[in-house]
Scaffold this active site. Sequence first.
Site, PDB file in Angstrom:
ATOM      1  N   GLY A   1       0.825  -1.213   0.000  1.00 40.44           N
ATOM      2  CA  GLY A   1       0.000   0.000   0.000  1.00 40.44           C
ATOM      3  C   GLY A   1       0.850   1.249   0.000  1.00 40.44           C
ATOM      4  O   GLY A   1       2.021   1.227  -0.406  1.00 40.44           O
TER       5      GLY A   1
ATOM      6  N   GLY B   1       1.772   2.529   5.390  1.00 39.60           N
ATOM      7  CA  GLY B   1       2.899   1.649   5.715  1.00 39.60           C
ATOM      8  C   GLY B   1       3.497   2.012   7.069  1.00 39.60           C
ATOM      9  O   GLY B   1       3.839   1.143   7.874  1.00 39.60           O
TER      10      GLY B   1
ATOM     11  N   GLU C   1       5.581  -3.319   1.075  1.00 40.51           N
ATOM     12  CA  GLU C   1       5.663  -3.105  -0.375  1.00 40.51           C
ATOM     13  C   GLU C   1       4.951  -1.790  -0.650  1.00 40.51           C
ATOM     14  O   GLU C   1       3.725  -1.737  -0.701  1.00 40.51           O
ATOM     15  CB  GLU C   1       4.961  -4.261  -1.115  1.00 40.51           C
ATOM     16  CG  GLU C   1       5.649  -5.609  -0.977  1.00 40.51           C
ATOM     17  CD  GLU C   1       6.870  -5.739  -1.884  1.00 40.51           C
ATOM     18  OE1 GLU C   1       7.023  -4.941  -2.829  1.00 40.51           O
ATOM     19  OE2 GLU C   1       7.686  -6.644  -1.629  1.00 40.51           O
TER      20      GLU C   1
ATOM     21  N   CYS D   1       1.979   0.558  -9.183  1.00 38.66           N
ATOM     22  CA  CYS D   1       3.054   1.067  -8.329  1.00 38.66           C
ATOM     23  C   CYS D   1       4.376   1.211  -9.073  1.00 38.66           C
ATOM     24  O   CYS D   1       5.200   2.050  -8.728  1.00 38.66           O
ATOM     25  CB  CYS D   1       3.241   0.140  -7.134  1.00 38.66           C
ATOM     26  SG  CYS D   1       3.501  -1.563  -7.629  1.00 38.66           S
TER      27      CYS D   1
HETATM   28  P1  NAD Z   1      -3.516   2.176   1.054  1.00 32.43           P
HETATM   29  O1  NAD Z   1      -2.254   2.326   1.825  1.00 32.43           O
HETATM   30  O2  NAD Z   1      -4.504   3.277   1.132  1.00 32.43           O
HETATM   31  O3  NAD Z   1      -4.303   0.846   1.467  1.00 32.43           O
HETATM   32  C1  NAD Z   1      -3.694  -0.428   1.518  1.00 32.43           C
HETATM   33  C2  NAD Z   1      -4.383  -1.290   2.548  1.00 32.43           C
HETATM   34  O4  NAD Z   1      -4.249  -0.671   3.816  1.00 32.43           O
HETATM   35  C3  NAD Z   1      -5.889  -1.512   2.319  1.00 32.43           C
HETATM   36  O5  NAD Z   1      -6.183  -2.887   2.455  1.00 32.43           O
HETATM   37  C4  NAD Z   1      -6.552  -0.722   3.418  1.00 32.43           C
HETATM   38  O6  NAD Z   1      -7.660  -1.391   3.960  1.00 32.43           O
HETATM   39  C5  NAD Z   1      -5.500  -0.631   4.493  1.00 32.43           C
HETATM   40  N1  NAD Z   1      -5.596   0.629   5.238  1.00 32.43           N
HETATM   41  C6  NAD Z   1      -6.011   1.829   4.791  1.00 32.43           C
HETATM   42  N2  NAD Z   1      -5.938   2.757   5.767  1.00 32.43           N
HETATM   43  C7  NAD Z   1      -5.471   2.111   6.866  1.00 32.43           C
HETATM   44  C8  NAD Z   1      -5.156   2.518   8.201  1.00 32.43           C
HETATM   45  N3  NAD Z   1      -5.319   3.778   8.604  1.00 32.43           N
HETATM   46  N4  NAD Z   1      -4.681   1.595   9.051  1.00 32.43           N
HETATM   47  C9  NAD Z   1      -4.495   0.325   8.656  1.00 32.43           C
HETATM   48  N5  NAD Z   1      -4.786  -0.115   7.409  1.00 32.43           N
HETATM   49  C10 NAD Z   1      -5.252   0.758   6.525  1.00 32.43           C
HETATM   50  O7  NAD Z   1      -3.015   1.923  -0.446  1.00 32.43           O
HETATM   51  P2  NAD Z   1      -3.886   1.770  -1.728  1.00 32.43           P
HETATM   52  O8  NAD Z   1      -4.534   3.089  -2.034  1.00 32.43           O
HETATM   53  O9  NAD Z   1      -4.730   0.564  -1.642  1.00 32.43           O
HETATM   54  O10 NAD Z   1      -2.748   1.470  -2.835  1.00 32.43           O
HETATM   55  C11 NAD Z   1      -2.021   2.474  -3.441  1.00 32.43           C
HETATM   56  C12 NAD Z   1      -0.606   2.574  -2.924  1.00 32.43           C
HETATM   57  O11 NAD Z   1      -0.022   1.294  -2.833  1.00 32.43           O
HETATM   58  C13 NAD Z   1       0.292   3.353  -3.862  1.00 32.43           C
HETATM   59  O12 NAD Z   1       1.146   4.166  -3.116  1.00 32.43           O
HETATM   60  C14 NAD Z   1       1.100   2.283  -4.578  1.00 32.43           C
HETATM   61  O13 NAD Z   1       2.344   2.706  -5.074  1.00 32.43           O
HETATM   62  C15 NAD Z   1       1.229   1.262  -3.514  1.00 32.43           C
HETATM   63  N6  NAD Z   1       1.431  -0.053  -4.088  1.00 32.43           N
HETATM   64  C16 NAD Z   1       2.625  -0.674  -3.918  1.00 32.43           C
HETATM   65  C17 NAD Z   1       2.842  -1.913  -4.505  1.00 32.43           C
HETATM   66  C18 NAD Z   1       4.138  -2.646  -4.350  1.00 32.43           C
HETATM   67  O14 NAD Z   1       4.188  -3.804  -4.741  1.00 32.43           O
HETATM   68  N7  NAD Z   1       5.172  -2.058  -3.816  1.00 32.43           N
HETATM   69  C19 NAD Z   1       1.830  -2.515  -5.246  1.00 32.43           C
HETATM   70  C20 NAD Z   1       0.632  -1.845  -5.380  1.00 32.43           C
HETATM   71  C21 NAD Z   1       0.432  -0.618  -4.791  1.00 32.43           C
END
Ligand code: NAD
Length: 497
Positions: A225, A230, A247, A281
């Site tokens: 995420g 993170g 990640e 990403c």
């Molecule tokens: P996000 O961080 O908003 O959400 C990811 C997960 O975290 C979701 O399942 C969500 O339920 C949970 N989450 C959200 N808020 C939370 C909180 N306050 N506390 C605990 N958990 C929480 O990310 P997103 O919008 O789903 O994805 C986009 C981001 O992810 C981009 O920055 C992208 O670059 C990154 N990403 C990285 C990879 C990689 O492999 N490195 C792959 C895909 C996406």
Amino acid sequence: MSGKKQVLKGRLFSWTRFFVTLQEVIIPDISSHPLMQKDQDFPELADLRKTFERGITRDFSWRRSQLVALEAFLIEREQDIAQALHDDFRKSPAETFLTETGYLRGEIRFVLKHLKSWMKPHRVSIPLIYQPGKGFYISEPYGVVLIIGAWNYPLNLCLAPLISAIAAGNCAVVKPSEHAQHTSKIIAEGICHYLDRNTMCVFEGGVDATKSLLEEHFDYLFFTGSQSIGREVMHAAAKHLTPLTLELGGKCPCIVEENVNLRVAARRIVWAKFLNAGQTCISPDYVLVHENVEEELLRYMSDAITDFYGDDPRLSPDYPRIVNENNFHRLEKLLSLSSPSRECSTGAHDYYVAPTILQGVTLEAEVMHSEIFGPLLPVISYRDLGEALKIIGTGRNPLALYLFSSDPKVQERVVHQSRSGGVCINDLLFQASIHRLPFGGIGSSGFGAYHGRAGFDTFSFQRSVLKRSLYPDPDLRYPPYGTRKFGFLKRLVTFFH
Ligand code: NAD
């Protein structure tokens, strides 16, 4: 029948499991299955831990059977999966196959081929002074792991880590993203119907659900995420001293040097950027192009957009939409602060943002401040490679770095004078498709890696074992040491290691 479902819900997990089997025979709808709970607290963790402690997940045959079952899910439910992703953000079946189901099936095949050898104890040689003895390390599963996925590749980002977790012999809880609800539901159904329910479950729900899961003590966390979330996940992991992989994302640069086939470079960049409508990403976040070829590259990129998506990309069946309102408005705002190289349209009713190239962007522009994560591609020109590398160096470590150059010296220089999770030269994205290449970030783009062997290692704890003989048992190691004995010991330890 629904009253019966209500009664079943909320009962202790071990008690309901008995009825679930019965219920499944009578009721084909599994939405009330306790393994598919929404926003409730989490008594199942203790059951998963007990199952893990019984040791069944350690067997090769269990790991193999689960991977084969997961493959069956991907094959048998391919159409439903494609439909779910289409319903979530209009992703085309071809893209879904290329980036989700096709990749996952390849990963399962690769893991099945190598798993037995990865599971073998790794023998190491033992220095003379510790002889007679045998040393080796074994890859042991952590226990019960939590996998939290992002929405942009909603199937892949949950199931690819799950493949690694199963291969390493763990029990797992999967938390798909709430922003891809149809995919979340099919993941829950798939895991519930195809895999061993005593060892795996899916926890659906929103931010609060994820937060409540993070309160629990897992043995490993695998999070995909954004950087900001993170940080929160790492904070939660610290409470229980849980090891984790993050990640994350970042701004991935793409350098285009002078002496390359610009048409091929342009087509590849456009394909990689606008795949999944830029919500990838590792998509190129911005292009750094040598000033002598900027105009030509822009022309080819514009042609490529028309070739791939037609004059009106809104009508293309291969062009997805932005996942939700928040992201749509975020991108609209970025767009309003930029100058597109050709007219760009958006549509609030279906979250459409056209594939858009932004020309004349400065490093101070809003669009260069954070990860774009959408179909906007800034193009910035540079005079010499040093300048391009300096621009990349001032950013934080990206997840991927791309270079188009036919010159091996330039290729070597860029690899050595930059940092990123991965590099791909003269192409884009495929560094993440090769099962033998670890995939992960560095610094602000995360830490830890997975895919293939790297995933098996990530979800395994390497336990060292030393076996020694009881004989001989010389006095040398025991006190009293005295000056002569200590001197001799010093020489022995220094020379015979
Ligand atoms: P996000 O961080 O908003 O959400 C990811 C997960 O975290 C979701 O399942 C969500 O339920 C949970 N989450 C959200 N808020 C939370 C909180 N306050 N506390 C605990 N958990 C929480 O990310 P997103 O919008 O789903 O994805 C986009 C981001 O992810 C981009 O920055 C992208 O670059 C990154 N990403 C990285 C990879 C990689 O492999 N490195 C792959 C895909 C996406």
